[in-house]
Design an enzyme around this catalytic site. Structure first.
Site, short mmCIF file in Angstrom:
data_model
loop_
_atom_site.label_atom_id
_atom_site.label_comp_id
_atom_site.label_asym_id
_atom_site.label_seq_id
_atom_site.Cartn_x
_atom_site.Cartn_y
_atom_site.Cartn_z
N CYS A 103 0.85 -1.19 0.00
CA CYS A 103 0.00 0.00 0.00
C CYS A 103 0.89 1.25 0.00
O CYS A 103 1.99 1.25 0.53
CB CYS A 103 -0.90 0.01 1.24
SG CYS A 103 -2.05 1.42 1.27
N ASP A 108 0.44 3.77 1.67
CA ASP A 108 0.41 4.34 3.02
C ASP A 108 1.83 4.63 3.53
O ASP A 108 2.70 3.75 3.50
CB ASP A 108 -0.30 3.36 3.97
CG ASP A 108 -0.65 4.00 5.29
OD1 ASP A 108 0.26 4.51 5.98
OD2 ASP A 108 -1.84 4.00 5.65
N ARG A 163 3.05 4.79 6.29
CA ARG A 163 3.50 4.06 7.47
C ARG A 163 3.99 2.65 7.16
O ARG A 163 4.35 1.89 8.06
CB ARG A 163 2.33 3.97 8.49
CG ARG A 163 1.86 5.33 8.96
CD ARG A 163 0.50 5.24 9.65
NE ARG A 163 -0.53 4.77 8.73
CZ ARG A 163 -1.79 4.53 9.09
NH1 ARG A 163 -2.16 4.69 10.34
NH2 ARG A 163 -2.66 4.12 8.19
N HIS A 184 -2.20 -3.96 5.06
CA HIS A 184 -1.95 -3.53 6.44
C HIS A 184 -3.26 -3.22 7.14
O HIS A 184 -4.19 -2.68 6.54
CB HIS A 184 -1.01 -2.33 6.48
CG HIS A 184 -1.61 -1.07 5.90
ND1 HIS A 184 -2.10 -0.05 6.69
CD2 HIS A 184 -1.81 -0.69 4.62
CE1 HIS A 184 -2.57 0.91 5.91
NE2 HIS A 184 -2.41 0.56 4.65
N CYS A 203 -6.03 -0.02 6.97
CA CYS A 203 -5.87 0.54 5.62
C CYS A 203 -7.07 1.43 5.26
O CYS A 203 -8.22 0.97 5.24
CB CYS A 203 -5.74 -0.59 4.60
SG CYS A 203 -5.42 0.02 2.92
#
Ligand code: CO
Length: 229
Positions: free
Chosen positions: A55, A57, A59, A111, A114
């Site tokens: 992803c 993302d 993080r 994750h 998400c």
């Protein structure tokens, strides 16, 4: 005029933007201290054994959470780590990784928490991204019975994150790129992982796919029995 405007924006650079160059210089120095030929060696080429589809993302940084170095993982990231068979970007990365780099492992890593999956589970309209997230609604529809049986919303979305990874792994297996590799006896393992942003741990969903046996026969491109009559 253009130059003036550019200058102004440079002077107003947010601190974080200036910091990345300082960090970069420090990082180069650190690497050179360990090995003066570090970048010279990297410049000769790459043969990473893993393709990572994760992803976007911020993080979930692929190298950092896996303790891998530059040169060890070929990476593709998009919102909610999707494998969409009309996505030229993903297909190009997959084709290059499998046929040129000859990776042995393809990891789809989702994750918990998400935003893409959580939004897809709602009836909210967000914009252009709705079209991308619609593929996750399809995952929900496929597993509606199981997901609807979970009352807690947090648990529900966690399970959806896992099921989404599972479906993306199967979608990888459905591609002609992966099936051609298997048909040519190229060892290629597809894995589904989930990363937990809240504790840092990676979980192997243990659904590794290494041949087309787990696919519905209509998706099997090299089996006589797959022909639809
Ligand atoms: Co995400």
């Amino acid at each position: 005029m253009g130059i003036t405007m550019q200058k102004k924006s440079v002077n107003n650079m947010p601190e974080i933007f200036e910091k990345i160059f300082v960090n970069n210089k420090n990082w180069v120095q650190e690497k050179l201290n360990q090995d003066p030929n570090y970048f010279k060696k990297l410049s000769l080429g790459q043969s990473p054994p893993i393709l990572w589809i994760g992803c976007s993302d911020s993080r979930v940084p692929a190298n950092e959470i896996t303790g891998t170095q530059p040169g060890e993982i070929f990476v593709h990231r998009n919102i909610a780590n999707m494998v969409i068979h009309t996505d030229m970007s993903m297909l190009s990365v997959l084709d290059y990784a499998v046929n040129v780099l000859k990776v042995r492992h393809v990891i789809v890593c989702g994750h918990y928490g998400c935003g893409g999956v959580i939004t897809a589970m709602s009836n909210k309209q967000v914009g252009l991204i709705d079209n991308w997230l619609r593929h996750i609604k399809d995952v929900y529809r496929l597993h509606k019975e199981e997901v609807d049986a979970i009352d807690d919303f947090e648990e529900k979305t966690r399970r959806m994150v896992e099921l989404n990874v599972q479906e993306q792994v199967l979608d990888l297996a459905k591609t002609s790129i992966v099936q051609n590799a298997w048909s040519n006896n190229q060892a290629l393992y597809l894995h589904g992982l989930v990363y937990d942003v809240a504790n840092g741990y990676l979980k192997d969903l243990r659904l590794t796919v290494e041949n087309d046996d787990s696919l519905d026969s209509v998706y099997q491109l090299f089996h006589q029995s797959a022909s639809v009559k």
